[in-house]
Each structure stands twice: as structure tokens, then as C-alpha cells.
Design an enzyme around this catalytic site. Structure first.
Site, mmCIF file in Angstrom:
data_model
loop_
_atom_site.group_PDB
_atom_site.id
_atom_site.type_symbol
_atom_site.label_atom_id
_atom_site.label_comp_id
_atom_site.label_asym_id
_atom_site.label_seq_id
_atom_site.Cartn_x
_atom_site.Cartn_y
_atom_site.Cartn_z
ATOM 1 N N ARG A 41 10.471 11.390 9.848
ATOM 2 C CA ARG A 41 10.803 10.264 10.722
ATOM 3 C C ARG A 41 11.293 10.834 12.052
ATOM 4 O O ARG A 41 11.883 11.910 12.101
ATOM 5 C CB ARG A 41 11.907 9.406 10.104
ATOM 6 C CG ARG A 41 11.480 8.628 8.893
ATOM 7 C CD ARG A 41 12.661 7.829 8.306
ATOM 8 N NE ARG A 41 12.248 7.168 7.092
ATOM 9 C CZ ARG A 41 12.306 7.725 5.882
ATOM 10 N NH1 ARG A 41 12.779 8.950 5.735
ATOM 11 N NH2 ARG A 41 11.900 7.054 4.824
ATOM 12 N N LYS A 71 17.848 8.238 7.469
ATOM 13 C CA LYS A 71 17.673 6.873 6.976
ATOM 14 C C LYS A 71 18.112 6.723 5.522
ATOM 15 O O LYS A 71 18.773 5.758 5.164
ATOM 16 C CB LYS A 71 16.210 6.431 7.123
ATOM 17 C CG LYS A 71 15.959 5.023 6.615
ATOM 18 C CD LYS A 71 14.525 4.599 6.796
ATOM 19 C CE LYS A 71 14.320 3.195 6.245
ATOM 20 N NZ LYS A 71 12.932 2.778 6.370
ATOM 21 N N HIS A 140 6.323 6.265 14.375
ATOM 22 C CA HIS A 140 5.958 6.351 12.965
ATOM 23 C C HIS A 140 4.475 6.686 12.783
ATOM 24 O O HIS A 140 4.056 7.077 11.693
ATOM 25 C CB HIS A 140 6.312 5.032 12.267
ATOM 26 C CG HIS A 140 7.174 5.211 11.074
ATOM 27 N ND1 HIS A 140 8.324 5.972 11.070
ATOM 28 C CD2 HIS A 140 7.046 4.728 9.817
ATOM 29 C CE1 HIS A 140 8.867 5.943 9.879
ATOM 30 N NE2 HIS A 140 8.109 5.197 9.088
ATOM 31 N N ARG A 143 3.984 10.243 11.470
ATOM 32 C CA ARG A 143 4.264 10.319 10.031
ATOM 33 C C ARG A 143 3.108 9.714 9.225
ATOM 34 O O ARG A 143 2.656 10.282 8.238
ATOM 35 C CB ARG A 143 5.572 9.574 9.773
ATOM 36 C CG ARG A 143 6.100 9.584 8.365
ATOM 37 C CD ARG A 143 7.533 9.027 8.393
ATOM 38 N NE ARG A 143 7.995 8.532 7.121
ATOM 39 C CZ ARG A 143 8.613 9.251 6.198
ATOM 40 N NH1 ARG A 143 8.818 10.538 6.406
ATOM 41 N NH2 ARG A 143 9.038 8.707 5.077
ATOM 42 N N HIS A 166 9.443 7.792 -0.881
ATOM 43 C CA HIS A 166 9.292 6.354 -1.099
ATOM 44 C C HIS A 166 9.696 5.989 -2.525
ATOM 45 O O HIS A 166 9.502 6.779 -3.449
ATOM 46 C CB HIS A 166 7.844 5.914 -0.855
ATOM 47 C CG HIS A 166 7.460 5.916 0.578
ATOM 48 N ND1 HIS A 166 6.153 5.980 0.991
ATOM 49 C CD2 HIS A 166 8.207 5.841 1.715
ATOM 50 C CE1 HIS A 166 6.111 5.958 2.317
ATOM 51 N NE2 HIS A 166 7.337 5.875 2.775
ATOM 52 N N TYR A 175 1.605 2.839 4.155
ATOM 53 C CA TYR A 175 1.678 3.937 5.113
ATOM 54 C C TYR A 175 0.317 4.523 5.421
ATOM 55 O O TYR A 175 0.063 4.966 6.527
ATOM 56 C CB TYR A 175 2.553 5.060 4.543
ATOM 57 C CG TYR A 175 3.922 5.116 5.121
ATOM 58 C CD1 TYR A 175 4.767 4.025 5.035
ATOM 59 C CD2 TYR A 175 4.388 6.264 5.741
ATOM 60 C CE1 TYR A 175 6.037 4.074 5.547
ATOM 61 C CE2 TYR A 175 5.666 6.319 6.247
ATOM 62 C CZ TYR A 175 6.483 5.230 6.150
ATOM 63 O OH TYR A 175 7.731 5.281 6.666
#
Length: 192
Positions: A41, A71, A140, A143, A166, A175
Site C-alpha cells: 500500500r 492499515k 492502489h 498494488r 486479505h 483486486y
């Protein structure tokens, strides 16, 4: 927040990196190349200091980097692949005396501050626009690009789920940014 897309074209990724190198801003090149090759991230990328990625005693880049994700608060270990190391080496060589406590992606404003998330978004979006990348791009996207190309090369979704930290596969599938073209490729591949 709008959903951003991965950069699906490997040619566009090469164009993006070449554009940034040609512009002569090695910090911006290194930021994008590092982001594309680590799947971190942006908040974790911007918090990195040189001692996180470089062993000053051995005078070499670390093979693996350990961080605590901002995060999630989870520990993460990741390999610095050759492309990430090459980008960081270019940045280190261009920088004047680098200290372990210096931020890797240092702002030009203030003393030893990382660039802001806003500046990172601006760098990424403007660079992508300059090379004709038309997808909805944000921080993002770097990523997600890593995930998309890993999946296209056959990396199983459970491995990607673990890599991204995740909690379930449905998040990982989002994603990947699987498009209709990707689904069409399956039909082309499997002709029974």
C-alpha cells in the site's frame, strides 16, 4: 472512493517506467517501479526508511524487508526482487549521503519528510496519463497491477490472498480487476 484499476498492459508498464526515467526524476521512477514490484500500500511505501531496505553494515540491499502494515497492523515480510532493487539502487546512487533514518521517497519540502499521499497520487496519475494509460488510476493501481500480472502468470488466488493479507478470496478477486478480455481468453484457451 472510486475503484481504481490495474495496469493490464505490460507494454504500458514499460512505457511508464521509460517515461519516468526519461523525465530524469529518479525518485518518481523508483516510487512507481518499487510499488509495481512489492504490492505494498502507498502508506507503507511512503513510511519506508533506508535502514528498512538497505543493510549499511554489509553495504547492500536486504533480500527481504520486514514491516508492520499501517492499515492492518499485521507484520509483513516481502522479497525485494531485482527490479525493485534496481530502482532503489538508481535512487540511492542519485541521492547525496543517505542515512538509515532518511525516508526513501523523500519530499523536497522540509527536512526528511516523505512525499505525501497526495503527491504520490499526482505523480502516478500524471505519469500514466502521459503514456496513454486510460484506466482509472490511483496509488492502489500499483498494488493491483502486481496482483493482476501475478494472476495472469498463474499464481493461485490463495497465494495472492496471503500476499495481500486479505481476509477472504472475494477481496483478492476484486483486486485482480479481471476484465471481459480475460474471460474471453479462457474461452480461447479451452476449446474442447
Amino acid at each position: 472512493m472510486n475503484r481504481v484499476e490495474p495496469i493490464r498492459s505490460e507494454k504500458k508498464i514499460r512505457d511508464l517506467k521509460n517515461y519516468l526515467l526519461g523525465a530524469g526524476n529518479i525518485r518518481n521512477y523508483a516510487l512507481v517501479a518499487f510499488g509495481l514490484n512489492t504490492a505494498l500500500r502507498i502508506s507503507d511505501i511512503l513510511n519506508l526508511t533506508w535502514k528498512d531496505i538497505f543493510d549499511f553494515y554489509e553495504d547492500s540491499f536486504k533480500s527481504h524487508v520486514y514491516i508492520v502494515e499501517k492499515k492492518t497492523g499485521k507484520e509483513k515480510k516481502f522479497l525485494l526482487n531485482n527490479n525493485a532493487k534496481l530502482a532503489l539502487k538508481k535512487l540511492k546512487n542519485e541521492s547525496k549521503a543517505v542515512l538509515g533514518s532518511d525516508f526513501v521517497f523523500k519530499s523536497r519540502e522540509g527536512h526528511n519528510k516523505p512525499i505525501t499521499r497526495f503527491m504520490a497520487i499526482k505523480i502516478i496519475k500524471n505519469s500514466c496519463t502521459s503514456v496513454g494509460i486510460k484506466e482509472r488510476i490511483g496509488c492502489h493501481s500499483l498494488r493491483k497491477t502486481f496482483g493482476y500480472h501475478s494472476w495472469k502468470k498463474g499464481v493461485p488466488i490463495p497465494i495472492l490472498m496471503e500476499l495481500f493479507n486479505h481476509s477472504n478470496q472475494s477481496i483478492t478477486k476484486l483486486y485482480l480487476g479481471i476484465s471481459q478480455d480475460d474471460i474471453d481468453d479462457v474461452y480461447r484457451l479451452v476449446e474442447l
